[in-house]
Design a protein around this motif. Structure first.
Motif, PDB file in Angstrom:
ATOM      1  N   ILE A 361       9.839   0.784  -2.921  1.00 13.53           N
ATOM      2  CA  ILE A 361       9.806   0.817  -3.645  1.00 13.53           C
ATOM      3  C   ILE A 361       9.320  -1.128  -3.278  1.00 13.53           C
ATOM      4  O   ILE A 361       8.647  -1.548  -4.365  1.00 13.53           O
ATOM      5  CB  ILE A 361      10.751   1.416  -5.120  1.00 13.53           C
ATOM      6  CG1 ILE A 361      10.417   2.712  -4.601  1.00 13.53           C
ATOM      7  CG2 ILE A 361      10.375   0.240  -6.036  1.00 13.53           C
ATOM      8  CD1 ILE A 361      11.352   3.416  -5.524  1.00 13.53           C
ATOM      9  N   ALA A 362      10.479  -1.787  -3.386  1.00 13.91           N
ATOM     10  CA  ALA A 362      10.492  -3.071  -2.764  1.00 13.91           C
ATOM     11  C   ALA A 362      10.884  -4.020  -1.276  1.00 13.91           C
ATOM     12  O   ALA A 362      10.531  -4.912  -1.210  1.00 13.91           O
ATOM     13  CB  ALA A 362      12.102  -3.720  -3.646  1.00 13.91           C
ATOM     14  N   SER A 363      11.282  -3.165  -0.610  1.00 18.38           N
ATOM     15  CA  SER A 363      11.481  -3.630   0.616  1.00 18.38           C
ATOM     16  C   SER A 363      10.294  -3.802   1.207  1.00 18.38           C
ATOM     17  O   SER A 363       9.067  -3.195   1.091  1.00 18.38           O
ATOM     18  CB  SER A 363      12.543  -2.698   1.454  1.00 18.38           C
ATOM     19  OG  SER A 363      12.047  -2.111   2.327  1.00 18.38           O
ATOM     20  N   ARG A 364      10.561  -5.011   2.495  1.00 12.59           N
ATOM     21  CA  ARG A 364       8.514  -5.050   4.047  1.00 12.59           C
ATOM     22  C   ARG A 364       8.743  -3.123   4.455  1.00 12.59           C
ATOM     23  O   ARG A 364       7.637  -2.883   5.229  1.00 12.59           O
ATOM     24  CB  ARG A 364       9.287  -5.731   4.626  1.00 12.59           C
ATOM     25  CG  ARG A 364       9.760  -7.032   3.531  1.00 12.59           C
ATOM     26  CD  ARG A 364       9.594  -8.323   4.513  1.00 12.59           C
ATOM     27  NE  ARG A 364       9.523  -8.231   5.335  1.00 12.59           N
ATOM     28  CZ  ARG A 364       8.317  -9.295   6.172  1.00 12.59           C
ATOM     29  NH1 ARG A 364       7.958  -9.583   5.299  1.00 12.59           N
ATOM     30  NH2 ARG A 364       8.535  -9.599   7.602  1.00 12.59           N
ATOM     31  N   GLY A 365       9.920  -2.577   4.707  1.00 18.50           N
ATOM     32  CA  GLY A 365       9.775  -1.486   5.231  1.00 18.50           C
ATOM     33  C   GLY A 365       9.210  -1.628   6.989  1.00 18.50           C
ATOM     34  O   GLY A 365       8.539  -1.123   7.580  1.00 18.50           O
ATOM     35  N   ASP A 366      10.084  -2.822   7.505  1.00 24.19           N
ATOM     36  CA  ASP A 366       9.317  -3.092   8.524  1.00 24.19           C
ATOM     37  C   ASP A 366      10.257  -2.738   9.731  1.00 24.19           C
ATOM     38  O   ASP A 366       9.865  -2.783  11.196  1.00 24.19           O
ATOM     39  CB  ASP A 366       8.401  -4.787   9.100  1.00 24.19           C
ATOM     40  CG  ASP A 366      10.463  -6.008   8.454  1.00 24.19           C
ATOM     41  OD1 ASP A 366      11.154  -4.217   8.060  1.00 24.19           O
ATOM     42  OD2 ASP A 366      10.069  -6.898   8.421  1.00 24.19           O
ATOM     43  N   SER A 367      11.440  -2.356   9.562  1.00 23.40           N
ATOM     44  CA  SER A 367      13.005  -1.871  10.456  1.00 23.40           C
ATOM     45  C   SER A 367      13.802  -1.120   9.665  1.00 23.40           C
ATOM     46  O   SER A 367      13.419  -1.624   8.233  1.00 23.40           O
ATOM     47  CB  SER A 367      13.544  -3.079  11.312  1.00 23.40           C
ATOM     48  OG  SER A 367      13.895  -4.229  10.019  1.00 23.40           O
ATOM     49  N   LEU A 368      14.302  -0.727  10.411  1.00 26.78           N
ATOM     50  CA  LEU A 368      15.440   0.444  10.082  1.00 26.78           C
ATOM     51  C   LEU A 368      16.722   0.319  11.326  1.00 26.78           C
ATOM     52  O   LEU A 368      16.498   0.391  12.208  1.00 26.78           O
ATOM     53  CB  LEU A 368      14.982   1.541  10.085  1.00 26.78           C
ATOM     54  CG  LEU A 368      15.990   2.713   9.001  1.00 26.78           C
ATOM     55  CD1 LEU A 368      16.971   1.717   7.310  1.00 26.78           C
ATOM     56  CD2 LEU A 368      15.820   3.765   9.255  1.00 26.78           C
TER      57      LEU A 368
END
Length: 654
Positions: A361-368
């Motif tokens: 929803i709000a994050s970049r979603g580039d890593s975990l």
């Protein structure tokens, strides 16, 4: 905040001679370095605060806020907030969220900081509708968790579908400058209300996006997985969320206070599970008491499953989920599959990315966790899928999404689109367990008929290597975590292939087919699918967490089953000690490329604590079990011609 920033800035700009002798060059250089680093951090903080202030000010400057009490067909009023663009020269579609988590801030002079499923929606021009669901915060009526849907209602009977219908009927008639089209979205519990609104939908509801939606609280979402109780998450959720409301309120009610050591220690001390009620909750949470009463898949859970009602869905549907969502991975996949099965001509789409619960929803979603995905995956989803979806159906801009499924391959770090999920070009591939921890595509089982371990419910296998406060919801990165922390435990069986000679991509559901025997009458079974990296795998650069990638055991998918439900969720059965029995465990779908040189590993064990409660390993009512019911169990997993334990994958054809 501005005064603090100015004072700090003045400190940074003071002449160095105020503090240091000119001959002390070493100290002077160190001071310059420290000041520079501090200055960079300060600029970042100031930029963040300024950005947040601008977002808040934009909504307040460009939207009018009104609060309404909308009357439902049974006379109950639901509290509803509407944010409308101040530019009244245009007509706007409405996008609605119904939630049990509060629509505050309350008061027409107090504005929310965020609206809509993505930041851009605020500037694109929508009327935003927020509603407290029945029985929560400022809405009248009685709240019911996952309120069951009623297929046939009298004129005054209600459910979440009818409350949504009545709300939209009122909005269309009473909110100025609306264009007659309504969309819905929500994440997690609000995702449940979104999909429920699509059942027997109002004709003006044309598009819905249930995100991480709940579908079944006993088989796969949140509270249970295959009958095993998700202890840590459920307790931390209901100790606050389940407090009965005495009157309409704008405030969350505070839960009970108690000493809080690390999660593993705390929940082990409160085993058997009834100790949580006896020592802490003290029957103050009605729904917790209901969970403890309904230990099987009886009417209480069955009527709350929405899958049985997903027929003839009229609105376009965009379902969103995360491959690493420990709460609601089952819901998105199975809601999509159910709609696809029931309505061949539906407009249902599915998106699955490398995300934890709602992080798209709000994050970049580039890593975990320890992994970088090579791009801003959440930005891609928002810009290329979510915004075009609502723009087309609510504004008539652009064209419909051209694929059914947008799926992220967690091994190759790429989004792929398919006409259906699972994709057509897959074939069944079976990996067989064998002697000496071998895992093979051929049924060569070796000399030993079984592998075995001793499962001790008082020394359960931890679900994560992290030690967290027991009040922490859970470790959100455990579904991608390195499994080396448990692979050497004597109560964990490990089987692995030889290094792969070429890439192998799994795409779809996974099923473990185990043949087991127990010395006791019950046990849980956890099956993990793991990507084992080569010993010469380079470490990431930079590597601030000092991650050792050589031999990394990356969790790809895992699931648990309470053994007594192996044949029926409604009618549990004890194991006959030392009798070989078959156990089939359905794991949620995965989309993952195992690279050449990597190995596939399967781990099997009988506890996953305290994310799930500890099974006493005696056939009993676990929620009311006593300490004497907890016994050690010798567990055998067979791998022979007669009892060929295996794991079945869907593999993309090369």
């Amino acid at each position: 905040m501005k005064r603090i920033f100015i004072n700090l800035l003045s400190f940074l700009l003071k002449p160095y001679s105020v503090y240091f002798n000119k001959n002390n060059i070493g100290v002077l250089l160190m001071c310059i370095k420290v000041r520079f680093q501090f200055f960079v951090v300060l600029i970042f903080i100031f930029s963040f605060l300024t950005s947040a202030q601008e977002k808040e000010n934009y909504i307040e400057k460009n939207y009018d806020k009104n609060e309404y009490r909308i009357k439902m067909r049974d006379g109950v009023h639901l509290h509803t907030i509407v944010y409308s663009p101040r530019d009244k020269t245009k007509k706007y579609p409405m996008i609605m969220t119904r939630t049990p988590y509060s629509i505050g801030p309350y008061g027409e002079d107090k504005f929310a900081k965020y609206l809509g499923p993505a930041e851009q929606f605020v500037k694109d021009g929508y009327i935003f509708v927020l509603q407290d669901v029945r029985g929560r915060f400022m809405s009248e009526g009685e709240f019911d968790n996952m309120r069951p849907h009623k297929t046939e209602k009298t004129k005054t009977e209600t459910d979440e579908s009818s409350d949504t219908y009545d709300t939209i009927e009122w909005l269309i008639k009473n909110i100025p400058n609306n264009n007659g089209k309504v969309g819905m979205w929500g994440n997690s519990y609000p995702g449940f209300y979104t999909i429920m609104g699509a059942i027997d939908a109002h004709p003006n509801l044309v598009a819905v996006s249930p995100q991480a939606p709940i579908s079944d609280w006993f088989i796969g979402d949140d509270m249970h997985h295959n009958g095993a109780f998700s202890l840590q998450m459920s307790f931390n959720f209901f100790k606050n969320f389940g407090i009965p409301r005495k009157a309409l309120t704008t405030q969350w009610q505070r839960g009970v206070e108690y000493p809080s050591p690390d999660n593993y220690t705390f929940f082990l001390k409160h085993t058997p599970i009834k100790k949580l009620n006896e020592n802490i909750l003290k029957n103050s949470i009605p729904f917790w008491d209901s969970i403890m009463t309904h230990g099987n898949y009886d009417y209480f859970w069955q009527q709350r499953s929405n899958l049985q009602h997903l027929k003839n869905i009229k609105p376009a549907v965009l379902i969103v989920g995360g491959w690493y969502d420990a709460e609601d991975l089952y819901g998105p996949l199975n809601i999509y599959k159910t709609i696809e099965k029931n309505d061949k001509d539906n407009q249902c789409r599915l998106v699955m990315g490398p995300w934890t619960h709602g992080s798209w929803i709000a994050s970049r979603g580039d890593s975990l966790g320890d992994f970088y995905f090579g791009s801003n995956t959440a930005d891609y989803y928002r810009q290329k899928i979510l915004i075009p979806f609502f723009n087309y159906y609510l504004k008539g801009i652009g064209k419909p999404l051209d694929s059914d499924a947008y799926m992220f391959d967690t091994g190759s770090n790429k989004f792929y689109s398919f006409d259906q999920w699972p994709p057509e070009n897959v074939s069944a591939s079976e990996l067989f367990l064998s002697s000496d921890g071998q895992l093979s595509f051929s049924s060569d089982f070796g000399s030993e008929e079984f592998s075995e371990y001793l499962s001790d419910p008082w020394n359960p296998v931890p679900y994560t290597s992290k030690f967290l406060d027991s009040k922490n919801f859970y470790n959100r990165t455990f579904m991608i975590e390195d499994q080396r922390y448990v692979s050497t435990r004597p109560d964990v069986l490990t089987f692995e292939t030889e290094p792969l000679e070429s890439d192998l991509t799994i795409a779809g559901p996974i099923e473990a087919n185990l043949f087991v025997s127990l010395s006791s009458t019950d046990a849980d079974f956890v099956v993990k699918v793991i990507d084992v990296y080569p010993d010469d795998e380079p470490n990431p650069e930079p590597n601030p967490e000092q991650v050792e990638m050589g031999g990394y055991q990356r969790l790809v998918r895992a699931e648990i089953m309470r053994g007594k439900f192996r044949n029926s969720y409604e009618n549990p059965e004890p194991f006959t000690p030392d009798k070989v029995e078959q156990l089939k465990i359905k794991l949620n779908d995965a989309f993952h490329a195992f690279k050449k040189g990597h190995k596939i590993m399967i781990q099997i064990h009988s506890s996953w604590f305290p994310f799930f409660d500890s099974n006493p390993q005696t056939f009993t009512d676990i929620y009311n079990a006593d300490e004497k019911d907890f016994v050690k169990a010798q567990i055998k997993v067979y791998h022979s011609k007669e009892y060929p334990s295996s794991v079945l994958f869907k593999v993309i054809k090369q």
